[in-house]
Design a protein around this motif. Structure first.
Motif, PDB file in Angstrom:
ATOM      1  N   ILE A 283       0.851  -1.193   0.000  1.00  0.00           N
ATOM      2  CA  ILE A 283       0.000   0.000   0.000  1.00  0.00           C
ATOM      3  C   ILE A 283       0.887   1.244   0.000  1.00  0.00           C
ATOM      4  O   ILE A 283       1.678   1.445   0.931  1.00  0.00           O
ATOM      5  CB  ILE A 283      -0.922   0.025   1.237  1.00  0.00           C
ATOM      6  N   PRO A 284       0.792   2.103  -1.014  1.00  0.00           N
ATOM      7  CA  PRO A 284       1.604   3.326  -1.041  1.00  0.00           C
ATOM      8  C   PRO A 284       1.271   4.235   0.136  1.00  0.00           C
ATOM      9  O   PRO A 284       0.136   4.253   0.628  1.00  0.00           O
ATOM     10  CB  PRO A 284       1.212   3.995  -2.362  1.00  0.00           C
ATOM     11  N   VAL A 285       2.279   4.990   0.585  1.00  0.00           N
ATOM     12  CA  VAL A 285       2.101   5.970   1.655  1.00  0.00           C
ATOM     13  C   VAL A 285       2.268   7.364   1.057  1.00  0.00           C
ATOM     14  O   VAL A 285       3.298   7.655   0.438  1.00  0.00           O
ATOM     15  CB  VAL A 285       3.122   5.769   2.794  1.00  0.00           C
ATOM     16  N   VAL A 286       1.268   8.196   1.231  1.00  0.00           N
ATOM     17  CA  VAL A 286       1.320   9.586   0.755  1.00  0.00           C
ATOM     18  C   VAL A 286       1.264  10.488   1.983  1.00  0.00           C
ATOM     19  O   VAL A 286       0.231  10.562   2.662  1.00  0.00           O
ATOM     20  CB  VAL A 286       0.153   9.905  -0.200  1.00  0.00           C
ATOM     21  N   GLY A 287       2.371  11.150   2.277  1.00  0.00           N
ATOM     22  CA  GLY A 287       2.439  12.059   3.408  1.00  0.00           C
ATOM     23  C   GLY A 287       2.536  13.496   2.939  1.00  0.00           C
ATOM     24  O   GLY A 287       3.062  13.779   1.847  1.00  0.00           O
ATOM     25  N   GLU A 288       2.061  14.398   3.761  1.00  0.00           N
ATOM     26  CA  GLU A 288       2.037  15.814   3.371  1.00  0.00           C
ATOM     27  C   GLU A 288       3.415  16.325   2.980  1.00  0.00           C
ATOM     28  O   GLU A 288       3.546  17.073   2.010  1.00  0.00           O
ATOM     29  CB  GLU A 288       1.480  16.667   4.518  1.00  0.00           C
ATOM     30  N   GLU A 289       4.437  15.952   3.728  1.00  0.00           N
ATOM     31  CA  GLU A 289       5.748  16.555   3.523  1.00  0.00           C
ATOM     32  C   GLU A 289       6.537  15.918   2.391  1.00  0.00           C
ATOM     33  O   GLU A 289       7.599  16.422   2.026  1.00  0.00           O
ATOM     34  CB  GLU A 289       6.563  16.484   4.826  1.00  0.00           C
ATOM     35  N   SER A 290       6.057  14.813   1.835  1.00  0.00           N
ATOM     36  CA  SER A 290       6.785  14.149   0.755  1.00  0.00           C
ATOM     37  C   SER A 290       5.929  13.915  -0.484  1.00  0.00           C
ATOM     38  O   SER A 290       6.409  13.341  -1.461  1.00  0.00           O
ATOM     39  CB  SER A 290       7.345  12.804   1.252  1.00  0.00           C
ATOM     40  N   ALA A 291       4.682  14.352  -0.448  1.00  0.00           N
ATOM     41  CA  ALA A 291       3.772  14.104  -1.571  1.00  0.00           C
ATOM     42  C   ALA A 291       4.202  14.890  -2.800  1.00  0.00           C
ATOM     43  O   ALA A 291       4.640  16.040  -2.713  1.00  0.00           O
ATOM     44  CB  ALA A 291       2.347  14.482  -1.185  1.00  0.00           C
ATOM     45  N   GLY A 292       4.065  14.251  -3.951  1.00  0.00           N
ATOM     46  CA  GLY A 292       4.322  14.952  -5.195  1.00  0.00           C
ATOM     47  C   GLY A 292       3.074  15.662  -5.686  1.00  0.00           C
ATOM     48  O   GLY A 292       2.038  15.698  -5.008  1.00  0.00           O
ATOM     49  N   ALA A 293       3.169  16.222  -6.867  1.00  0.00           N
ATOM     50  CA  ALA A 293       2.012  16.888  -7.459  1.00  0.00           C
ATOM     51  C   ALA A 293       1.009  15.849  -7.940  1.00  0.00           C
ATOM     52  O   ALA A 293       1.343  14.688  -8.162  1.00  0.00           O
ATOM     53  CB  ALA A 293       2.466  17.779  -8.610  1.00  0.00           C
ATOM     54  N   GLY A 294      -0.226  16.270  -8.087  1.00  0.00           N
ATOM     55  CA  GLY A 294      -1.263  15.394  -8.600  1.00  0.00           C
ATOM     56  C   GLY A 294      -2.029  14.695  -7.504  1.00  0.00           C
ATOM     57  O   GLY A 294      -1.643  14.735  -6.329  1.00  0.00           O
ATOM     58  N   PRO A 295      -3.117  14.046  -7.877  1.00  0.00           N
ATOM     59  CA  PRO A 295      -3.973  13.386  -6.889  1.00  0.00           C
ATOM     60  C   PRO A 295      -3.291  12.149  -6.316  1.00  0.00           C
ATOM     61  O   PRO A 295      -2.411  11.556  -6.960  1.00  0.00           O
ATOM     62  CB  PRO A 295      -5.220  13.015  -7.692  1.00  0.00           C
ATOM     63  N   PRO A 296      -3.689  11.733  -5.109  1.00  0.00           N
ATOM     64  CA  PRO A 296      -3.112  10.523  -4.534  1.00  0.00           C
ATOM     65  C   PRO A 296      -3.639   9.285  -5.246  1.00  0.00           C
ATOM     66  O   PRO A 296      -4.670   9.340  -5.932  1.00  0.00           O
ATOM     67  CB  PRO A 296      -3.600  10.563  -3.078  1.00  0.00           C
TER      68      PRO A 296
END
Length: 269
Positions: free
Chosen positions: A64-77
């Protein structure tokens, strides 16, 4: 153990790791703030907590991918992922105020399915699932905007429309509360200390766990245009469904006034 229970246990373990990391944060370097290109504040504690929680999640659920505020890239999760705000309310945290939280949600099919929100300075944790004691939202007693206590978050950036919305809501509601953490405003709706809340330009990690909690408690979470809230909406309103619709009418009137269009007549009754 069901898959939902397994994921909830993983989320709890990961948040525990983040809270332990945050407990070691000291005044000074850990809380010294700098500014991201977006203008938002970030501290060393934000980075460290995100790293600790992400490592735990990747170890326990590597698929399961982890999307965190401080490392998120552009675009939707991704439509299936963990969504993490390591410190929601960084401005409060950096100033020593207690109104901040670690917020973690599991998302599947683009919708938040479970969440954990922990406010360490308040000594409180809220979560979805059987661990919440089977609680449901109390029977709403306030359905009119002029009787409602409404939280609003996302007020920091300048903008005429944002100011118009805040002013219109302030004029219409019984009381407006600006506490600086979207996750905790959503908790306020789930717990009943707020009748409704408004989140302006929410990012997915800001609200995912709170949306899961509020919906599990039986309240409505709507976005721009009165549709069910989805990531990417510039607006989120949560609370009892009739009240939420009336709050949206107030906010729409502010937008129409700002644009110079005639405001539609609303009914607060």
């Amino acid at each position: 153990m069901s898959d939902a229970a397994r994921l909830q246990a993983i989320a709890e373990e990961a948040v525990d790791a983040g809270i332990s990391c945050l407990a070691r944060a000291q005044r000074g370097d850990w809380t010294a703030r700098r500014f991201k290109p977006s203008g938002e504040e970030v501290t060393a504690a934000d980075i460290a907590v995100e790293r600790m929680i992400s490592q735990t999640l990747r170890r326990q659920s590597p698929d399961i991918p982890v999307v965190g505020e401080e490392s998120a890239g552009a675009g939707p999760p991704p439509t299936r992922c963990w969504l993490l705000d390591p410190i929601d309310g960084t401005m409060n945290f950096a100033r020593g105020a207690p109104f901040y939280a670690v917020s973690l949600a599991y998302v599947e099919g683009g919708q938040p399915r479970l969440g954990v929100i922990d406010a360490p300075a308040l000594g409180r944790r809220w979560r979805t699932g059987p661990q919440n004691g089977g609680r449901s939202a109390a029977t709403p007693s306030v359905r009119k905007v002029h009787e409602a206590v409404i939280g609003i978050t996302g007020t920091g950036s300048a903008g005429a429309l944002r100011g118009a919305r805040i002013g219109q809501l302030q004029a219409a509601a019984y009381r407006v509360r600006m506490q600086g953490a979207m996750s905790l405003d959503l908790v306020g709706v789930a717990e009943g200390w707020l009748d409704a809340c408004v989140c302006l330009h929410p990012k997915p990690w800001d609200v995912a766990a709170g949306v899961a909690l509020v919906r599990e408690r039986g309240a409505a979470v709507l976005g721009d245009g009165g549709q069910d809230f989805a990531f990417g909406s510039p607006l989120l309103v949560a609370g009892d469904a009739p009240l939420v619709q009336r709050v949206l009418t107030v906010l729409t009137a502010a937008e129409q006034h700002h644009s110079g269009r005639p405001a539609e007549q609303g009914d607060d009754g």
